[in-house]
Scaffold this active site. Structure first.
Site, PDB file in Angstrom:
ATOM      1  N   TYR A 184       0.852  -1.189   0.000  1.00 32.98           N
ATOM      2  CA  TYR A 184       0.000   0.000   0.000  1.00 32.98           C
ATOM      3  C   TYR A 184       0.886   1.237   0.000  1.00 32.98           C
ATOM      4  CZ  TYR A 184      -3.466   3.446   1.579  1.00 32.98           C
ATOM      5  OH  TYR A 184      -4.293   4.543   1.690  1.00 32.98           O
ATOM      6  N   ASP A 224       9.274   2.906   0.266  1.00 28.96           N
ATOM      7  CA  ASP A 224       8.186   3.521   1.012  1.00 28.96           C
ATOM      8  C   ASP A 224       8.346   3.080   2.462  1.00 28.96           C
ATOM      9  OD1 ASP A 224       5.923   4.405   2.212  1.00 28.96           O
ATOM     10  OD2 ASP A 224       4.526   3.635   0.699  1.00 28.96           O
ATOM     11  N   LYS A 232       3.602   8.767   9.130  1.00 26.98           N
ATOM     12  CA  LYS A 232       3.344   8.145  10.434  1.00 26.98           C
ATOM     13  C   LYS A 232       4.315   8.636  11.533  1.00 26.98           C
ATOM     14  CE  LYS A 232       0.478   4.630   8.483  1.00 26.98           C
ATOM     15  NZ  LYS A 232       0.599   4.051   7.169  1.00 26.98           N
TER      16      LYS A 232
HETATM   17  C1  LIG Z   1      -0.008   4.575   5.772  1.00 29.49           C
HETATM   18  C2  LIG Z   1       0.813   4.373   4.582  1.00 29.49           C
HETATM   19  C3  LIG Z   1       0.809   5.275   3.504  1.00 29.49           C
HETATM   20  C4  LIG Z   1      -0.151   6.424   3.433  1.00 29.49           C
HETATM   21  O1  LIG Z   1       0.049   7.354   4.441  1.00 29.49           O
HETATM   22  P1  LIG Z   1      -1.166   8.321   4.862  1.00 29.49           P
HETATM   23  O2  LIG Z   1      -0.540   9.231   5.866  1.00 29.49           O
HETATM   24  O3  LIG Z   1      -2.223   7.420   5.409  1.00 29.49           O
HETATM   25  O4  LIG Z   1      -1.597   9.023   3.637  1.00 29.49           O
HETATM   26  C5  LIG Z   1       1.704   5.082   2.476  1.00 29.49           C
HETATM   27  N1  LIG Z   1       2.564   4.048   2.478  1.00 29.49           N
HETATM   28  C6  LIG Z   1       2.591   3.158   3.488  1.00 29.49           C
HETATM   29  C7  LIG Z   1       3.597   2.058   3.448  1.00 29.49           C
HETATM   30  C8  LIG Z   1       1.712   3.273   4.564  1.00 29.49           C
HETATM   31  O5  LIG Z   1       1.715   2.361   5.528  1.00 29.49           O
END
Ligand SMILES: *Cc1c(COP(=O)(O)O)cnc(C)c1O
Length: 424
Positions: free
Chosen positions: A144, A239, A267
């Site tokens: 994701y 990511d 996060k």
């Molecule tokens: C949570 C998440 C996102 C998106 O971040 P948001 O602050 O919710 O937009 C992108 N990449 C990863 C790996 C994530 O866990």
């Protein structure tokens, strides 16, 4: 367990918010319950509107690595608030945070602050495309990367087909430059590079996949991605929105000793406030506006209250490396409890754990990619979820999420949780 107030709030919420929530997983849809509404949290505990106390292993999906409402972080936020909420102009705190990130993750020679993980990822991809002058990207099924149009894709009809959007409202043309490979499957990546030779701007990966449960990279997978992108003039984007400051202070890139070209953060980097960040090699980041032709902007980017929370959180983590060892030990205790449960109840459970991230999959199969993750018995998960909640343990309302251990979880919290895991 009382839940009258949550029930009332939920009835009201569904009138005004789609599904009663502002982010889908919060609706408890896949576990067949109505959501609990949270009133407050402190340390390892979270409290709902009916006054129920839970040990929290969601930790706001990662940011609360120091526990909720950590005193030193709250103090910095209070101080920042009094000086004004937003200026839309440069501040010293943005410089401090960018420098701190760069020091902790040396691959991030230059950094741009944004307001969410989604924004960080979509901007990093734009930058990669601008830099390489290529359009296509490879992502992995089950990873994701936020909800931007081109990334809302997980499944084509097989690894080598072009991706179809996962969401209504995403035109096919927005995802036709997104190619899907299988996590931990080198040949699926190799084939895409052969088929779309010279067209691939970047490979984006969660170095530890933590949005299909927790799935670890096999030993040679990340080095392989580093090599194949290098050989093809493509960029490697890590990511690290979950893994950054989580697998260790330096994230997955430090843990696995791989230097990506670009990194995305979210996060933890905001310490509980909305921040995302992307950054990487200086020659690539110099493409970003106003230095270069890749446009990207934000009214609230580098917000002074959010940067205050982020700086303090990163400083505490940086100055206390022992916290990571402690969190890992707690996570191992939880993993052991699942293994014992599995043995005692003769119930198929696979536990994946790394650092403070854990996921117990209700399946016989070793979970190493999306296909094995989805063999999990989600009905069993829903039952387990309900029993955990009823015993005062707050875990993700979905099989395909991590369990997050924080520095605030006490030995007593872990002992109690292990007991419940084995008993229910
Ligand atoms: C949570 C998440 C996102 C998106 O971040 P948001 O602050 O919710 O937009 C992108 N990449 C990863 C790996 C994530 O866990």
């Amino acid at each position: 367990m009382k839940n009258q107030i949550s029930e009332i709030l939920y009835k009201e919420a569904i009138r005004f918010l789609p599904g009663g929530v502002n982010s889908p997983v919060r609706a408890f849809g896949s576990v067949g319950r109505t959501p609990v509404f949270i009133e407050k949290a402190k340390g390892s505990k979270i409290y709902d509107a009916d006054g129920n106390e839970y040990i929290d292993y969601v930790c706001s999906w990662g940011p609360a690595i120091l526990g909720h409402a950590q005193e030193a972080v709250i103090a910095e936020v209070n101080k920042a608030v009094r000086d004004g909420l937003t200026f839309g102009a440069p501040t010293k705190k943005e410089v401090i945070l960018a420098e701190l990130i760069s020091q902790i993750m040396p691959s991030m020679e230059m950094v741009r602050l944004v307001s969410s993980g989604t924004e960080a990822v979509m901007s990093a991809i734009r930058t990669a495309r601008g830099f390489t002058k290529k359009d296509m990207i490879i992502k992995f099924r089950g990873c994701y990367h936020g909800h931007s149009d081109g990334l809302l894709v997980k499944a084509g009809s097989g690894a080598l087909t072009q991706a179809v959007p996962d969401s209504a409202g995403v035109p096919k043309s927005y995802t036709e430059n997104t190619l899907i490979a299988e996590y931990n499957d080198k040949s699926s990546v190799q084939q895409l590079f052969e088929e779309y030779k010279g067209k691939i701007a970047a490979v984006i990966v969660e170095p530890v996949a933590a949005n299909m449960g927790v799935v670890l990279p096999e030993e040679d997978f990340l080095p392989f991605l580093r090599n194949i992108t290098n050989e093809n003039g493509s960029l490697l984007i890590f990511d690290e929105v979950i893994t950054g400051f989580r697998l260790g202070i330096g994230g997955a890139q430090e843990y696995y000793k791989i230097k990506p070209d670009l990194t995305t953060l979210g996060k933890i980097v905001g310490g509980g406030m909305p921040i995302g960040a992307y950054g990487g090699r200086k020659d690539i980041m110099q493409m970003v506006s106003p230095l270069g032709p890749v446009y990207q902007a934000g009214t609230l980017s580098g917000n002074p209250v959010a940067t205050a929370a982020g700086i303090k959180t990163l400083e505490i983590l940086y100055e206390n490396p022992g916290l990571y060892t402690e969190m890992q030990l707690k996570a191992i205790q939880l993993a052991d409890a699942f293994a014992e449960r599995s043995k005692d109840k003769k119930e198929p459970i696979q536990v994946n754990q790394i650092g403070s991230l854990i996921c117990a999959f209700f399946t016989d199969y070793k979970v190493k990619d999306y296909n094995s993750a989805v063999t999990s018995d989600t009905v069993k998960y829903a039952d387990y979820f309900g029993k955990m909640m009823d015993k005062g343990i707050y875990i993700a309302p979905s099989q395909f999420e991590a369990m997050f251990v924080s520095a605030a979880h006490t030995e007593e919290d872990i002992r109690r949780t292990c007991q419940v895991i084995k008993d229910i």
